[in-house]
Write an enzyme that holds these catalytic residues in place. Structure first.
Site, PDB file in Angstrom:
ATOM      1  N   ASN A 209       3.832  -1.818  -0.704  1.00  0.00           N
ATOM      2  CA  ASN A 209       4.245  -0.444  -1.398  1.00  0.00           C
ATOM      3  C   ASN A 209       5.266  -0.540  -0.993  1.00  0.00           C
ATOM      4  O   ASN A 209       5.915  -0.914  -0.083  1.00  0.00           O
ATOM      5  CB  ASN A 209       3.730   0.670  -1.272  1.00  0.00           C
ATOM      6  CG  ASN A 209       2.714   1.131   0.163  1.00  0.00           C
ATOM      7  OD1 ASN A 209       3.208   1.178   1.140  1.00  0.00           O
ATOM      8  ND2 ASN A 209       1.876   0.292   0.626  1.00  0.00           N
ATOM      9  N   LYS A 287      -0.160 -22.123  -3.151  1.00  0.00           N
ATOM     10  CA  LYS A 287       0.772 -21.638  -3.236  1.00  0.00           C
ATOM     11  C   LYS A 287       0.155 -21.316  -4.960  1.00  0.00           C
ATOM     12  O   LYS A 287       0.173 -22.510  -5.267  1.00  0.00           O
ATOM     13  CB  LYS A 287       2.137 -21.633  -3.661  1.00  0.00           C
ATOM     14  CG  LYS A 287       3.098 -21.201  -4.560  1.00  0.00           C
ATOM     15  CD  LYS A 287       4.175 -21.569  -4.833  1.00  0.00           C
ATOM     16  CE  LYS A 287       5.309 -20.692  -5.369  1.00  0.00           C
ATOM     17  NZ  LYS A 287       6.147 -21.257  -5.136  1.00  0.00           N
ATOM     18  N   PRO A 303     -10.303  -0.386   3.105  1.00  0.00           N
ATOM     19  CA  PRO A 303     -11.480   0.845   3.626  1.00  0.00           C
ATOM     20  C   PRO A 303     -10.549   2.421   3.259  1.00  0.00           C
ATOM     21  O   PRO A 303      -9.111   1.231   3.741  1.00  0.00           O
ATOM     22  CB  PRO A 303     -11.312  -0.205   4.477  1.00  0.00           C
ATOM     23  CG  PRO A 303     -10.771  -1.275   5.361  1.00  0.00           C
ATOM     24  CD  PRO A 303     -10.449  -1.356   3.475  1.00  0.00           C
TER      25      PRO A 303
HETATM   26  N1  CTP Z   1      -5.167   6.564   4.191  1.00  0.00           N
HETATM   27  C1  CTP Z   1      -6.186   6.110   4.422  1.00  0.00           C
HETATM   28  N2  CTP Z   1      -6.795   4.099   4.291  1.00  0.00           N
HETATM   29  C2  CTP Z   1      -6.609   4.304   3.154  1.00  0.00           C
HETATM   30  C3  CTP Z   1      -5.914   5.046   2.428  1.00  0.00           C
HETATM   31  C4  CTP Z   1      -4.997   6.511   2.788  1.00  0.00           C
HETATM   32  O1  CTP Z   1      -6.426   6.094   6.164  1.00  0.00           O
HETATM   33  N3  CTP Z   1      -7.145   3.193   2.728  1.00  0.00           N
HETATM   34  C5  CTP Z   1      -4.443   7.779   4.874  1.00  0.00           C
HETATM   35  C6  CTP Z   1      -3.414   7.809   4.684  1.00  0.00           C
HETATM   36  O2  CTP Z   1      -2.443   7.267   6.166  1.00  0.00           O
HETATM   37  C7  CTP Z   1      -3.367   9.364   4.472  1.00  0.00           C
HETATM   38  C8  CTP Z   1      -4.150  10.072   3.792  1.00  0.00           C
HETATM   39  O3  CTP Z   1      -5.418   8.817   4.357  1.00  0.00           O
HETATM   40  O4  CTP Z   1      -2.895   9.923   5.704  1.00  0.00           O
HETATM   41  C9  CTP Z   1      -3.683  10.096   2.205  1.00  0.00           C
HETATM   42  O5  CTP Z   1      -2.846   8.613   1.527  1.00  0.00           O
HETATM   43  P1  CTP Z   1      -2.555   8.501   0.206  1.00  0.00           P
HETATM   44  O6  CTP Z   1      -2.051   7.707   0.142  1.00  0.00           O
HETATM   45  O7  CTP Z   1      -1.398   9.763  -0.176  1.00  0.00           O
HETATM   46  O8  CTP Z   1      -4.728   8.686  -0.821  1.00  0.00           O
HETATM   47  P2  CTP Z   1      -5.454   8.197  -0.627  1.00  0.00           P
HETATM   48  O9  CTP Z   1      -6.289   8.021  -0.099  1.00  0.00           O
HETATM   49  O10 CTP Z   1      -4.741   6.305  -0.628  1.00  0.00           O
HETATM   50  O11 CTP Z   1      -5.612   8.861  -2.403  1.00  0.00           O
HETATM   51  P3  CTP Z   1      -4.931   7.941  -3.590  1.00  0.00           P
HETATM   52  O12 CTP Z   1      -4.008   6.702  -3.580  1.00  0.00           O
HETATM   53  O13 CTP Z   1      -5.718   7.899  -4.606  1.00  0.00           O
HETATM   54  O14 CTP Z   1      -3.760   9.427  -4.412  1.00  0.00           O
END
Ligand code: CTP
Length: 401
Positions: A209, A287, A303
């Site tokens: 990302n 690849k 996770p």
């Molecule tokens: N986070 C995490 N593990 C993941 C995804 C997110 O620990 N697999 C943590 C991020 O570091 C952040 C919080 O959860 O502190 C929220 O992350 P965000 O990307 O905003 O949300 P998601 O939980 O991924 O949900 P969505 O993508 O559906 O908005």
């Protein structure tokens, strides 16, 4: 802050000039102490001109400020908030580690009661010599601090570890040692996740990302400067900050394992990582060749690191981030309760905001609802404001939620 800069005899002494400029520009008061060997590489006049102060040293011609020449080393040592030796030769390191003092700088180093920082620079074999390493270990045992040398081509033409660390890193270390700790974080162990994760499809393709990791790195610096012992679990390419124990990871799985291993010993976590939410079902070891027909990749969930930490939580606080592009407060509030957090920092990422080097805003949210917005300010300042806000929150809500 009053910075006493010891400059010793190595080719990197010329870099002391840049360091003084940065320190003076940042509002610090700098005085220099130059050894005789150092004066062969940089002149007392250069140091005096850049610092705006007389240059001190064994040679009386270097300076005219002598309120009481008999106790000059004590006066200067008491004046300083921090004594930084940049560059530090094997000689001055060895003298101090062994309690020897035969010139102004070495006597100052024994008389000092302030924080002491070493930035060694020397040939790679000298740096790797067990005697030098033993002396460094002795200094660390005295609670001195070290900015470790970098690797590269050395002045002697050899390649290896021994180059003076970058002036920026030395500057950062001096700033970090001079920062005012917050009582909520002093001596606490804080884990920070930062950066993107990468989920590889094949040896050349990856799912990731737009996160750079800047905000998380700034959060780790802010917790360090607030007095915490910080462990950074870092995805992406940005360099690790000074004074922070950093573990580099690539995938969500690696980040999870690194976090779980540290978690029992931590007092809290700040999760700023932009963890990739999906990974390919299969990693192709070769690849993948392009095809004319549409291709399908099956994606599985990675996770949720915060959820896993929440399940394994004993006494720790948890601070998360929520990157949202719509229904901002509502979505962030849901994450706060779903992941069992003490607080969440809402980051509005609509229209590409929140990424890169721009000024940024955060809205802190607790179970009591959203607080006043922090920013827009540069990310380093925003991180300091967020840590100060969270310290205040913990003060009012001492880990009962
Ligand atoms: N986070 C995490 N593990 C993941 C995804 C997110 O620990 N697999 C943590 C991020 O570091 C952040 C919080 O959860 O502190 C929220 O992350 P965000 O990307 O905003 O949300 P998601 O939980 O991924 O949900 P969505 O993508 O559906 O908005």
């Amino acid at each position: 802050m009053k910075v006493l800069l010891g400059v010793t005899g190595g080719i990197a002494a010329y870099k002391a000039g840049d360091l003084i400029r940065m320190l003076v520009r940042a509002g610090h008061h700098v005085r220099c102490c130059l050894t005789d060997a150092g004066s062969r590489f940089i002149t007392p006049l250069t140091l005096a001109t850049l610092s705006g102060e007389p240059c001190f040293g064994a040679n009386p011609e270097y300076h005219e400020w002598r309120p009481n020449p008999r106790v000059e080393h004590v006066d200067l040592a008491r004046w300083a908030d921090i004594l930084a030796v940049v560059p530090a030769t094997a000689d001055i390191i060895g003298k101090t580690a062994n309690g020897l003092a035969d010139d102004l700088l070495s006597t100052l180093l024994l008389a000092a009661e302030c924080k002491v920082l070493w930035a060694p620079a020397m040939n790679r074999a000298m740096w790797g010599h067990p005697a030098v390493q033993k002396n460094i270990a002795v200094l660390l045992g005295y609670e001195h601090h070290v900015v470790y040398p970098a690797s590269g081509v050395l002045a002697c033409g050899e390649e290896g570890t021994g180059k003076l660390a970058s002036v920026e890193e030395v500057f950062e270390a001096i700033g970090a040692l001079g920062s005012a700790p917050l009582k909520q974080f002093t001596g606490k162990r804080v884990m920070v996740t930062a950066g993107p994760t990468h989920e590889d499809l094949d040896p050349v393709r990856t799912l990731t990302n737009r996160s750079t990791g800047r905000m998380g790195i700034e959060m780790s610096r802010a917790f360090r400067d607030a007095g915490a012992a910080v462990h950074l679990i870092l995805g992406g390419e940005l360099p690790a900050p000074w004074g922070i124990d950093t573990i580099r990871v690539r995938s969500a799985e690696e980040m999870l394992n690194a976090c779980l291993a540290l978690w029992p010993d931590m007092d809290g976590v700040c999760a700023a990582a932009a963890v990739a939410d999906q990974r390919p079902e299969r990693f192709e070891p070769q690849k993948v060749k392009k095809q004319d027909a549409p291709e399908t990749v099956v994606l599985l969930r990675t996770p949720d690191i915060l959820a896993a930490l929440s399940n394994a939580r004993t006494h720790q606080w948890m601070l998360g981030f929520a990157a949202e592009s719509e229904n901002l407060v509502q979505n962030a509030t849901e994450k706060l309760s779903k992941k069992g957090l003490n607080a969440i920092l809402l980051n509005d990422i609509s229209q590409g905001k929140g990424f890169g080097d721009h000024d940024n805003c955060l809205i802190p949210i607790t179970r009591n609802g959203p607080g006043g917005a922090l920013g827009p300010v540069p990310k380093n300042q925003l991180a300091r404001e967020a840590v100060a806000w969270f310290a205040n929150h913990l003060e009012i809500n001492p880990l009962k939620d």
